[in-house]
Design a protein around this motif. Structure first.
Motif, PDB file in Angstrom:
ATOM      1  N   VAL A  46      10.588   4.580 -13.215  1.00  0.00           N
ATOM      2  CA  VAL A  46      10.835   4.238 -11.798  1.00  0.00           C
ATOM      3  C   VAL A  46       9.827   3.773 -11.201  1.00  0.00           C
ATOM      4  O   VAL A  46      10.130   2.874 -10.372  1.00  0.00           O
ATOM      5  CB  VAL A  46      11.438   5.528 -11.015  1.00  0.00           C
ATOM      6  N   LEU A  47       8.461   4.187 -11.284  1.00  0.00           N
ATOM      7  CA  LEU A  47       7.342   3.579 -10.748  1.00  0.00           C
ATOM      8  C   LEU A  47       7.138   2.247 -11.248  1.00  0.00           C
ATOM      9  O   LEU A  47       6.960   1.018 -10.483  1.00  0.00           O
ATOM     10  CB  LEU A  47       6.258   4.367 -11.021  1.00  0.00           C
ATOM     11  N   MET A  62       7.661  13.677  -6.378  1.00  0.00           N
ATOM     12  CA  MET A  62       6.621  13.224  -7.355  1.00  0.00           C
ATOM     13  C   MET A  62       5.667  12.585  -6.545  1.00  0.00           C
ATOM     14  O   MET A  62       4.475  12.547  -6.749  1.00  0.00           O
ATOM     15  CB  MET A  62       7.010  13.053  -8.468  1.00  0.00           C
ATOM     16  N   PHE A  63       6.197  11.492  -6.066  1.00  0.00           N
ATOM     17  CA  PHE A  63       5.431  10.421  -5.583  1.00  0.00           C
ATOM     18  C   PHE A  63       5.803   9.936  -4.156  1.00  0.00           C
ATOM     19  O   PHE A  63       7.010   9.930  -3.969  1.00  0.00           O
ATOM     20  CB  PHE A  63       5.266   8.974  -6.381  1.00  0.00           C
ATOM     21  N   GLY A 106       0.112   2.303  -0.007  1.00  0.00           N
ATOM     22  CA  GLY A 106       0.035   2.264  -1.548  1.00  0.00           C
ATOM     23  C   GLY A 106       0.698   3.493  -2.176  1.00  0.00           C
ATOM     24  O   GLY A 106       1.467   4.278  -1.340  1.00  0.00           O
ATOM     25  N   LEU A 107       0.676   3.739  -3.321  1.00  0.00           N
ATOM     26  CA  LEU A 107       1.472   4.654  -3.917  1.00  0.00           C
ATOM     27  C   LEU A 107       0.372   6.114  -4.054  1.00  0.00           C
ATOM     28  O   LEU A 107      -1.027   6.005  -4.562  1.00  0.00           O
ATOM     29  CB  LEU A 107       1.549   4.048  -5.537  1.00  0.00           C
ATOM     30  N   ARG A 108       0.859   7.279  -3.860  1.00  0.00           N
ATOM     31  CA  ARG A 108      -0.008   8.447  -3.902  1.00  0.00           C
ATOM     32  C   ARG A 108       0.987   9.399  -4.432  1.00  0.00           C
ATOM     33  O   ARG A 108       2.042   9.461  -4.421  1.00  0.00           O
ATOM     34  CB  ARG A 108      -0.424   8.761  -2.657  1.00  0.00           C
ATOM     35  N   ILE A 109       0.282  10.510  -4.989  1.00  0.00           N
ATOM     36  CA  ILE A 109       1.034  11.699  -5.689  1.00  0.00           C
ATOM     37  C   ILE A 109       1.332  12.789  -4.652  1.00  0.00           C
ATOM     38  O   ILE A 109       0.432  13.025  -3.712  1.00  0.00           O
ATOM     39  CB  ILE A 109       0.040  12.282  -6.846  1.00  0.00           C
ATOM     40  N   ILE A 143      10.517   7.829  -1.480  1.00  0.00           N
ATOM     41  CA  ILE A 143       9.828   9.027  -2.213  1.00  0.00           C
ATOM     42  C   ILE A 143      10.527   8.747  -3.508  1.00  0.00           C
ATOM     43  O   ILE A 143      11.563   8.332  -3.771  1.00  0.00           O
ATOM     44  CB  ILE A 143      10.706  10.282  -1.359  1.00  0.00           C
ATOM     45  N   PHE A 144       9.751   9.259  -4.647  1.00  0.00           N
ATOM     46  CA  PHE A 144      10.139   9.238  -5.858  1.00  0.00           C
ATOM     47  C   PHE A 144      10.167  10.708  -6.404  1.00  0.00           C
ATOM     48  O   PHE A 144       9.373  11.239  -6.287  1.00  0.00           O
ATOM     49  CB  PHE A 144       9.180   8.444  -6.685  1.00  0.00           C
ATOM     50  N   SER A 145      11.600  11.099  -6.799  1.00  0.00           N
ATOM     51  CA  SER A 145      11.906  12.429  -6.702  1.00  0.00           C
ATOM     52  C   SER A 145      12.431  13.034  -7.992  1.00  0.00           C
ATOM     53  O   SER A 145      13.179  11.849  -8.683  1.00  0.00           O
ATOM     54  CB  SER A 145      12.245  13.175  -5.645  1.00  0.00           C
TER      55      SER A 145
END
Length: 616
Positions: free
Chosen positions: A434-435, A579-580, A586-589, A603-605
């Motif tokens: 997904v990222l 998760m992200f 930018g992208l972060r955890i 949101i990436f979950s």
């Protein structure tokens, strides 16, 4: 101002410059030069005010600078691995030979024909300005973060060419002061022989002795870093006593030899030297830039600007492009980047100061003849401020232009926010997919070839390798990668991997899954000192993520808006593991204690199956 106050200011300003550069993503060398010059001009104090000056042999400042540069070159040598030459050995060889010769000839000709310098001084500056050096290259590489191949080539060139340029300056000086051609030939052959014997053979023998002492545990662990420091100082001093400037070659070869032996680990020594390097660079640039007065710079400003323009527009591009012509080791874009990166550093300043004093002493004695001695005396007094202008100019130009140029050429990522996954199990592949589909760089490492094969079938970049291997740490191209998630089933491996990659990503950039023993008694749980921060909300461990995915859970990408805010998201997916997060920075955890997410953040979950919408 007392010496104590001055030294305190130097240290404070050096650290402040490094921090500001890190915070605002600026080249640290520019700030160090600016702070040092300001300290010298506005505070009206210089290091010379507290030291007794002497000739080129007894000047304590020049001696201290030489020793500190030797430590930096030794540390640089410790980072040079022969395995890097498999991919880029030919361009490195050409840059350290043909490019040096071309640069020397071009700069010498310009100094003579363009700026009117005596051929002897012109050749001296031509030799000195072949160097770049780790004092400026290392900070710039950290700022630019180019591909591993480019970083390797630039690093090798910067470290290896430094002693070559210093040796070339020695040979030029011996020719300049020789009484006739025969004497010059004899002096050069003797110098080359002594440098080879001391700088190469002597360094290799010394490396074997050090290796033996460390292998037999004759030096205790706590003493090894300072022991090597003393060895470097001794090697540098003795080599210079045998032959002028041979010490730089000795310590560089010593570092390379120790880096490539296989019997003892020098990793802990390298880490100590890297911390010391930052301190040395900070102090050196502030102290040396503070010695130059505004009046001296004004007198040589015109010549300095012409010389900088020549080096940047003609000298460096022509020498690099010509030396790499028909080379299969680099493509056109890589050659353009190399042609546009040659900042000068402390070695150029230090060697210039030494030989300028040498020429002044000889000219004052009238050994060049009345008229020539007068000319050389006046011109030699211009060399130090002239080279300082070159340092400021090249660092400014390359420091500001290197990053956008590298990104334009596709040799550096705009934002190093990609993710390195240690472990490529199903949950990691889903997260990486997904990222990847959202245009973020991901790289998966796993010793299980089946996992890597499955990742590649999804179009993901994967390597079948151990995250704790030398390959992972030294050969992976991490351009565009800004964080590590240690997510293997083994908690101990995760902890060790996170610790090893602190050097690469910093403590803020290394994460691991929550260990399965996190709630156990401290006698049984892994010590918190060797763990890194836990990734993701709810602090899931490997077993929890595996269970959710095996039961049908899926990764979901959600944009937080005014209508669908974070509170609404949590109401809709109360069991989601975030998760992200991705926004304009930018992208972060996502951290375990995530409390709120602002608008326009993606949101990436991982959503459990029972919370997923029913398929239509």
């Amino acid at each position: 101002m007392t010496p104590l106050i001055y030294l305190t200011l130097v240290l404070v300003l050096g650290v402040a410059a490094q921090w500001i550069a890190w915070k605002f993503k600026l080249p640290s060398i520019l700030l160090l030069l600016g702070f040092g010059f300001a300290l010298g001009q506005f505070a009206g104090v210089r290091i010379d005010d507290f030291l007794a000056t002497g000739d080129s042999h007894s000047n304590p400042l020049l001696s201290a600078v030489g020793l500190l540069v030797a430590i930096i070159l030794f540390e640089g040598g410790l980072t040079l691995k022969f395995r890097e030459l498999k991919e880029s050995g030919l361009p490195i060889l050409r840059l350290c030979t043909l490019a040096v010769i071309l640069s020397f000839g071009l700069t010498t000709a310009f100094m003579t024909l363009g700026l009117g310098y005596d051929i002897r001084l012109a050749a001296l500056i031509g030799a000195i300005l072949t160097v770049t050096g780790p004092t400026v290259i290392a900070p710039l590489l950290r700022h630019v973060n180019p591909t591993r191949k480019m970083a390797s080539i630039v690093k090798w060139e910067g470290i290896v060419v430094d002693p070559i340029g210093a040796i070339l300056a020695v040979l030029v000086f011996k020719i300049a002061v020789a009484s006739d051609i025969a004497a010059a030939q004899s002096s050069i052959l003797t110098a080359i022989g002594m440098m080879f014997a001391v700088g190469i053979i002597g360094a290799l023998i010394l490396a074997k002795i050090v290796e033996f002492l460390l292998r037999k545990h004759l030096v205790p662990d706590y003493l090894q870093p300072v022991f090597l420091l003393a060895v470097v100082a001794l090697a540098f001093t003795l080599s210079n006593m045998v032959e002028k400037e041979a010490g730089l070659l000795t310590v560089t070869v010593l570092g390379i030899a120790l880096a490539n032996q296989r019997t003892v680990s020098v990793r802990h020594i390298l880490e100590f030297k890297e911390n010391l390097r930052i301190l040395i660079i900070s102090v050196l640039f502030i102290v040396l830039s503070g010695r130059i007065s505004a009046a001296e710079l004004h007198e040589t400003l015109g010549k300095g600007l012409f010389l900088i323009a020549f080096l940047v527009i003609i000298g460096r591009p022509l020498s690099v492009l010509a030396s790499l012509l028909f080379s299969k080791g680099t493509n056109f874009k890589e050659r353009i980047f190399l042609a546009a990166l040659a900042p000068r550093g402390i070695v150029a300043a230090a060697v210039t100061a030494i030989f300028a004093l040498e020429f002044e002493e000889i000219a004052l004695a009238g050994n060049f003849g009345p008229d020539t001695s007068s000319t050389i005396l006046s011109q030699s007094q211009e060399l130090v401020p002239l080279v300082f202008l070159v340092i400021v100019g090249t660092v400014s130009i390359y420091g500001l232009a290197a990053t956008p140029l590298a990104r334009r050429l596709g040799l550096a990522a705009k934002n190093a926010t990609g993710i390195l996954f240690a472990g490529a199990d199903q949950w990691a592949r889903q997260a990486a997919k997904v990222l990847h589909d959202d245009n973020h760089r991901v790289l998966l490492l796993d010793t299980n070839y089946g996992n890597i094969s499955s990742a590649k079938m999804l179009g993901l970049e994967g390597k079948s390798a151990n995250i704790l291997s030398e390959f992972a740490e030294e050969e992976l191209d991490l351009n565009g990668i800004g964080a590590l998630i240690a997510g293997t089933p083994n908690d101990e491996v995760n902890s060790m991997a996170a610790q090893r990659f602190i050097h690469q990503f910093g403590r803020a950039g290394v994460w691991q899954l929550a260990p399965s023993d996190r709630d156990q008694h401290h006698r049984k749980a892994i010590s918190g000192d060797i763990r890194s921060q836990n990734a993701f909300t709810d602090r899931p461990d490997h077993a929890m993520l595996t269970k959710i995915v095996s039961e049908g859970g899926q990764m979901k990408k959600t944009l937080i808006t005014e209508k669908f805010d974070f509170e609404k998201f949590m109401e809709t997916y109360p069991a989601a593991i975030i998760m992200f997060l991705s926004d304009n920075k930018g992208l972060r955890i996502a951290p375990p204690d995530l409390e709120d997410v602002h608008e326009d953040t993606t949101i990436f979950s991982l959503i459990p199956k029972d919370e997923l919408p029913d398929p239509v």
